[in-house]
Design an enzyme around this catalytic site. Structure first.
Site, PDB file in Angstrom:
ATOM      1  N   ARG A 111     -27.967 -47.685  29.037  1.00 36.16           N
ATOM      2  CA  ARG A 111     -27.447 -47.881  27.682  1.00 36.16           C
ATOM      3  C   ARG A 111     -25.993 -47.411  27.591  1.00 36.16           C
ATOM      4  NH1 ARG A 111     -32.745 -47.760  25.310  1.00 36.16           N
ATOM      5  NH2 ARG A 111     -33.760 -49.407  26.531  1.00 36.16           N
ATOM      6  N   GLU A 149     -47.228 -63.086  33.011  1.00 34.09           N
ATOM      7  CA  GLU A 149     -45.810 -63.379  32.803  1.00 34.09           C
ATOM      8  C   GLU A 149     -45.205 -64.084  34.022  1.00 34.09           C
ATOM      9  OE1 GLU A 149     -43.890 -63.132  30.272  1.00 34.09           O
ATOM     10  OE2 GLU A 149     -44.605 -61.562  28.910  1.00 34.09           O
ATOM     11  N   LYS A 173     -40.708 -57.063  33.050  1.00 33.36           N
ATOM     12  CA  LYS A 173     -39.761 -56.030  32.635  1.00 33.36           C
ATOM     13  C   LYS A 173     -40.451 -55.140  31.607  1.00 33.36           C
ATOM     14  CE  LYS A 173     -35.016 -55.492  30.873  1.00 33.36           C
ATOM     15  NZ  LYS A 173     -33.826 -56.237  30.392  1.00 33.36           N
ATOM     16  N   TYR A 199     -27.893 -49.677  42.665  1.00 35.20           N
ATOM     17  CA  TYR A 199     -26.533 -49.166  42.558  1.00 35.20           C
ATOM     18  C   TYR A 199     -26.075 -48.512  43.853  1.00 35.20           C
ATOM     19  CZ  TYR A 199     -27.643 -50.081  37.717  1.00 35.20           C
ATOM     20  OH  TYR A 199     -28.039 -50.707  36.562  1.00 35.20           O
ATOM     21  N   SER A 217     -31.270 -47.621  36.516  1.00 38.69           N
ATOM     22  CA  SER A 217     -30.339 -46.522  36.273  1.00 38.69           C
ATOM     23  C   SER A 217     -31.006 -45.153  36.253  1.00 38.69           C
ATOM     24  CB  SER A 217     -29.602 -46.749  34.953  1.00 38.69           C
ATOM     25  OG  SER A 217     -30.518 -46.822  33.866  1.00 38.69           O
ATOM     26  N   ARG A 250     -37.675 -51.577  22.361  1.00 34.59           N
ATOM     27  CA  ARG A 250     -37.860 -53.002  22.662  1.00 34.59           C
ATOM     28  C   ARG A 250     -39.314 -53.319  22.984  1.00 34.59           C
ATOM     29  NH1 ARG A 250     -32.400 -52.783  26.305  1.00 34.59           N
ATOM     30  NH2 ARG A 250     -30.915 -53.177  24.612  1.00 34.59           N
ATOM     31  N   LYS A 252     -39.087 -55.002  37.054  1.00 32.01           N
ATOM     32  CA  LYS A 252     -38.115 -53.998  36.633  1.00 32.01           C
ATOM     33  C   LYS A 252     -38.778 -53.065  35.619  1.00 32.01           C
ATOM     34  CE  LYS A 252     -33.503 -53.656  34.477  1.00 32.01           C
ATOM     35  NZ  LYS A 252     -32.364 -54.394  33.896  1.00 32.01           N
TER      36      LYS A 252
END
Length: 325
Positions: free
Chosen positions: A208, A235, A198, A315, A276, A219, A250
């Site tokens: 958000r 990872e 990610k 989505y 998004s 982040r 992602k």
């Protein structure tokens, strides 16, 4: 020149029927997962302005959307909770009566085992500071203190009925601690879909708004640097070793190369999240008449599958089924 060219690849593109016959990449309803936002303090769906066509669901509208997802043959739904109250430690995430856990129970009560009910396992929607972990005295994300909450959150979600939990906070050791907690509580069949790769991405912006995040800053101390690819494989290896059943990349579109590298590297299923900002770009361009919206949707999803994703969170999942038909 007679007989030239001898090789004519265009023969296999000459009609829709022949193109369908030789298509290398498939896009099917079972490969699509619908992310859904369920909000605590509403009785009707609330549109998300930066994501046209996507809403924050009420519990009732979420139930209906889950039933529709099952009827369409989707692979699953991924639930996110939007609480009315946030606090420093994201206590709503572990509350059995918190919005995410009751939304999980609602979904399972509607569809049983006919559709995979998945849940996001992260506290960013529940914290007043918007980070994916609790903060220490210096305001830094405390990895190990956060793991204890993730373990409790995983058990709470499985107790609510989640078939799949998705640790997404990019804390070191998150998969291992969730797997151990689930097994100790008797949830040995609960699947872990690990957000293994990610990236700290600009394309998360509309999300958000969707979850009512109050994040200040970024982040980058826990999500991955977009300049790095080898780090992604490291990872993934760690998460698989800790018990991940499925690994995810992602975002998707800016990281198609990473999806391919991960697919070639591991023997577990690979998911990708068409996030998004990727959704919003297509919707905005289509609203301005700059692209063919429906063609762009299918091309986008096919590109993610072609890159190597077995499963796509998008989505457009429900709409894509209708387009495919």
């Amino acid at each position: 020149m007679p007989g030239f060219p001898e090789v004519r690849p265009r023969r296999l593109r000459s009609t829709a029927a022949v193109r369908r016959l030789v298509a290398e990449t498939t896009l099917e309803p079972r490969q699509l997962i619908l992310p859904m936002f369920v909000r605590e303090d509403i009785t009707e769906p609330v549109p998300i302005k930066s994501m046209p066509g996507v809403v924050q669901h009420s519990r009732d509208s979420a139930r209906k959307a889950v039933v529709e997802a099952a009827s369409l043959g989707l692979g699953g739904v991924m639930l996110f909770g939007v609480p009315a109250v946030q606090d420093e430690v994201g206590s709503g995430a572990v509350d059995p009566n918190g919005i995410l856990n009751v939304a999980i129970a609602d979904a399972v009560s509607e569809v049983g085992d006919s559709l995979l009910v998945m849940s996001d396992l992260c506290i960013d929607e529940f914290t007043s500071h918007g980070h994916c972990g609790v903060l220490d005295a210096d305001g830094r994300v405390d990895n190990d203190a956060t793991l204890r909450i993730y373990a409790e959150m995983g058990v709470a979600q499985a107790s609510a009925g989640a078939h799949v939990v998705g640790p997404s906070g990019m804390m070191d050791g998150q998969v291992g601690v969730v797997r151990s907690a689930l097994d100790a509580a008797g949830f040995i069949d609960t699947v872990i879909l690990a957000y293994a790769v990610k990236y700290a991405s600009a394309f998360f912006g509309p999300f958000r708004e969707a979850v009512g995040s109050s994040l200040q800053g970024d982040r980058k101390t826990y999500q991955q640097d977009n300049a790095n690819a080898r780090d992604a494989i490291r990872e993934v290896d760690l998460d698989v070793a800790e018990g991940a059943d499925i690994v995810m990349v992602k975002p998707a579109l800016a990281y198609l190369d990473i999806i391919r590298q991960v697919r070639d590297h591991v023997n577990v299923p690979v998911a990708a999240y068409n996030i998004s900002g990727e959704y919003a770009m297509v919707e905005a361009a289509a609203a301005n008449g700059w692209i063919n919206r429906e063609a762009a949707i299918l091309e986008t999803l096919t590109s993610i599958r072609r890159a190597g994703a077995d499963t796509i969170l998008t989505y457009w999942a429900a709409e894509a089924v209708h387009l495919l038909r």
